[in-house]
Design a protein around this motif. Structure first.
Motif, mmCIF file in Angstrom:
data_model
loop_
_atom_site.group_PDB
_atom_site.id
_atom_site.type_symbol
_atom_site.label_atom_id
_atom_site.label_comp_id
_atom_site.label_asym_id
_atom_site.label_seq_id
_atom_site.Cartn_x
_atom_site.Cartn_y
_atom_site.Cartn_z
ATOM 1 N N MET A 153 46.682 42.380 38.190
ATOM 2 C CA MET A 153 47.389 43.838 38.094
ATOM 3 C C MET A 153 47.010 44.713 39.479
ATOM 4 O O MET A 153 47.449 45.360 39.787
ATOM 5 C CB MET A 153 46.488 44.689 37.080
ATOM 6 C CG MET A 153 46.632 44.197 35.652
ATOM 7 S SD MET A 153 45.864 45.163 34.204
ATOM 8 C CE MET A 153 46.281 46.781 34.634
ATOM 9 N N THR A 154 45.925 44.248 40.277
ATOM 10 C CA THR A 154 45.862 44.794 41.339
ATOM 11 C C THR A 154 45.994 43.832 42.460
ATOM 12 O O THR A 154 45.180 43.480 43.241
ATOM 13 C CB THR A 154 44.380 45.561 41.313
ATOM 14 O OG1 THR A 154 43.499 44.071 41.139
ATOM 15 C CG2 THR A 154 44.036 46.480 40.400
ATOM 16 N N LYS A 155 47.422 43.496 42.822
ATOM 17 C CA LYS A 155 47.713 42.706 43.977
ATOM 18 C C LYS A 155 47.080 43.135 45.288
ATOM 19 O O LYS A 155 46.890 42.295 46.319
ATOM 20 C CB LYS A 155 49.107 42.535 43.903
ATOM 21 C CG LYS A 155 49.437 41.569 42.644
ATOM 22 C CD LYS A 155 51.005 41.709 42.442
ATOM 23 C CE LYS A 155 51.544 40.786 41.290
ATOM 24 N NZ LYS A 155 51.121 41.514 40.142
ATOM 25 N N ALA A 156 46.992 44.489 45.786
ATOM 26 C CA ALA A 156 46.510 44.996 46.703
ATOM 27 C C ALA A 156 45.141 44.533 47.113
ATOM 28 O O ALA A 156 44.613 44.197 48.335
ATOM 29 C CB ALA A 156 46.645 46.589 46.877
ATOM 30 N N ASP A 157 44.232 44.475 45.942
ATOM 31 C CA ASP A 157 42.839 43.907 46.078
ATOM 32 C C ASP A 157 42.887 42.552 46.607
ATOM 33 O O ASP A 157 42.004 42.168 47.235
ATOM 34 C CB ASP A 157 42.124 44.319 45.012
ATOM 35 C CG ASP A 157 41.859 45.743 44.602
ATOM 36 O OD1 ASP A 157 41.673 46.478 45.500
ATOM 37 O OD2 ASP A 157 41.724 46.178 43.499
ATOM 38 N N VAL A 158 43.841 41.829 45.938
ATOM 39 C CA VAL A 158 43.860 40.293 46.133
ATOM 40 C C VAL A 158 44.255 40.298 47.836
ATOM 41 O O VAL A 158 43.612 39.322 48.364
ATOM 42 C CB VAL A 158 44.899 39.584 45.464
ATOM 43 C CG1 VAL A 158 45.180 38.109 45.501
ATOM 44 C CG2 VAL A 158 44.435 39.828 43.952
ATOM 45 N N LEU A 159 45.248 40.604 48.166
ATOM 46 C CA LEU A 159 45.595 40.790 49.510
ATOM 47 C C LEU A 159 44.386 41.286 50.745
ATOM 48 O O LEU A 159 44.257 40.493 51.513
ATOM 49 C CB LEU A 159 46.877 41.631 50.010
ATOM 50 C CG LEU A 159 47.925 40.822 49.527
ATOM 51 C CD1 LEU A 159 49.128 41.940 49.184
ATOM 52 C CD2 LEU A 159 48.667 39.879 50.313
ATOM 53 N N ALA A 160 43.693 42.153 50.197
ATOM 54 C CA ALA A 160 42.620 42.666 50.883
ATOM 55 C C ALA A 160 41.517 41.790 51.121
ATOM 56 O O ALA A 160 40.832 41.598 52.055
ATOM 57 C CB ALA A 160 42.119 44.071 50.506
ATOM 58 N N GLY A 161 41.343 41.062 50.023
ATOM 59 C CA GLY A 161 40.403 40.104 49.845
ATOM 60 C C GLY A 161 40.560 38.901 50.804
ATOM 61 O O GLY A 161 39.935 38.374 51.534
ATOM 62 N N MET A 162 41.855 38.670 50.605
ATOM 63 C CA MET A 162 42.110 37.302 51.482
ATOM 64 C C MET A 162 42.157 37.624 52.876
ATOM 65 O O MET A 162 41.785 36.852 53.681
ATOM 66 C CB MET A 162 43.736 36.836 50.914
ATOM 67 C CG MET A 162 43.922 36.209 49.591
ATOM 68 S SD MET A 162 45.419 35.657 49.273
ATOM 69 C CE MET A 162 46.497 36.985 49.276
ATOM 70 N N ALA A 163 42.480 38.910 53.518
ATOM 71 C CA ALA A 163 42.348 39.066 54.717
ATOM 72 C C ALA A 163 41.130 39.096 55.333
ATOM 73 O O ALA A 163 40.873 38.823 56.349
ATOM 74 C CB ALA A 163 42.935 40.685 55.010
#
Length: 361
Positions: free
Chosen positions: A163-173
């Protein structure tokens, strides 16, 4: 259907229940969305013959996210499920490399862990190079993984569930090393889906309810610092479930494989007079290297490239494959993309102009 909008915590519980209890193997799927259409390379096919049959049956991916040059790399698999891709990666990275699988579902982690020793013996490794961690992909900072410690992050039909894909992308970065790569397959739609689909655990679990409109994902990726999203493969998905298909309102779903790099790129493809020459020294691609749908390099042929592409192939692990001519100091305006060389998602790039997501969309 529950009419109350799901919270992140409840969504995670629903996904854990679906993949831990509802599904026992791929035959339990209600649609064809969580199935792979992208054909693996001959090298991957050979490795797949060595993967245990029970692990194969627990595979719910939609692509083949195995980039080249993984020998000795540290690779993180987000939403590893029963571990199939992790065990393939175990062979690809070799004994000097490491593979870390993360999944939110305890049953999946336990299942994958039970096959670690089997695959260590199959691949002839002295010690296993695979470990599995239970955790949420939206909270990668809570795992015992140092920042900038990962060379490559892969995922196979999982990020759509968040539901929070922005958090996933931030974590990957945060976890990627400078010059590191994200290479993942997932489900995207050609339009924004009806919000009520997010409330149906079955439709969400089948990788549909929270699938993003592709252009919205590009916007999220750019906000996270990945300014140039490149498409490497795309296929139209069949639902094979008339009741669920009727709820989509005519929307089409695609399995799309993407690559993103952690580096200082521009949000458009700009011309700095640079040229790239592929050396032909990748064993599985002696004649041609495909970076994405708009960039294929024949061995020995000088190809004009935008600065983003020049940086992708000269500031990542792919630098050993290319000679890049031009220091990139003098600017000549917007780089005019050519005709895409493999099928892609329709964007401005298809008509010869770089769109906001770059050359490769």
């Amino acid at each position: 259907m529950n009419n109350q909008a799901p919270t992140l915590e409840r969504r995670i519980e629903e996904v854990q229940h679906y993949y831990g209890d509802t599904l026992t193997d791929k035959q339990d799927l209600a649609t064809n969305v969580c199935t792979a259409d992208e054909p693996p390379s001959d090298a991957i096919k050979a490795i797949l013959t060595q993967i245990h049959d029970d692990v194969q049956m627990r595979f719910y991916g939609c692509g083949a996210p195995f980039p080249p040059l993984l020998e000795g790399a540290t690779v993180l698999d987000l939403g590893c499920g029963g571990g199939r891709d992790c065990f393939v990666l175990s062979s690809l990275v070799g004994e000097r490399g490491k593979v870390i699988g993360v999944d939110a579902t305890a049953e999946q982690i336990a299942f994958a862990q039970s096959y670690v020793e089997h695959h260590r013996k199959v691949f002839g490794h002295t010690e296993s190079n695979v470990r599995f961690l239970q955790g949420n992909i939206e909270a990668l900072d809570q795992l015992d993984l140092p920042p900038e410690s990962i060379d490559v992050i892969v995922s196979n039909c999982v990020i759509n569930l968040s539901m929070t894909k922005a958090d996933v992308l931030a974590g990957m970065a945060k976890l990627l090393k400078p010059g590191g790569e994200i290479y993942f397959a997932d489900i995207f739609s050609d339009r924004r889906l009806a919000p009520e689909l997010k409330d149906d655990p079955l439709i969400v679990g089948e990788c549909i309810g929270d699938a993003l409109y592709f252009e919205d994902f590009v916007r999220l990726a750019q906000a996270a610092g990945f300014l140039d999203v490149r498409v490497t493969a795309k296929s139209l998905k069949t639902i094979a479930n008339p009741a669920i298909e009727a709820k989509l309102g005519g929307a089409k779903l695609y399995s799309i494989t993407l690559r993103l790099f952690k580096m200082d790129l521009e949000d458009r493809c700009e011309d700095y007079g640079q040229v790239a020459i592929y050396k032909g020294n990748l064993p599985e691609a002696p004649d041609r290297f495909v970076l994405d749908n708009g960039h294929a390099f024949d061995t020995g042929r000088a190809v004009p490239v935008c600065r983003n592409t020049a940086d992708m192939i000269s500031k990542s692990r792919y630098r050993i494959l290319f000679d890049v001519i031009g220091d990139g100091r003098r600017h000549y305006g917007l780089f005019q993309c050519g005709t895409p060389q493999i099928e892609s998602v329709p964007t401005l790039a298809d008509v010869g102009v770089c769109g906001p997501a770059g050359c490769g969309c």
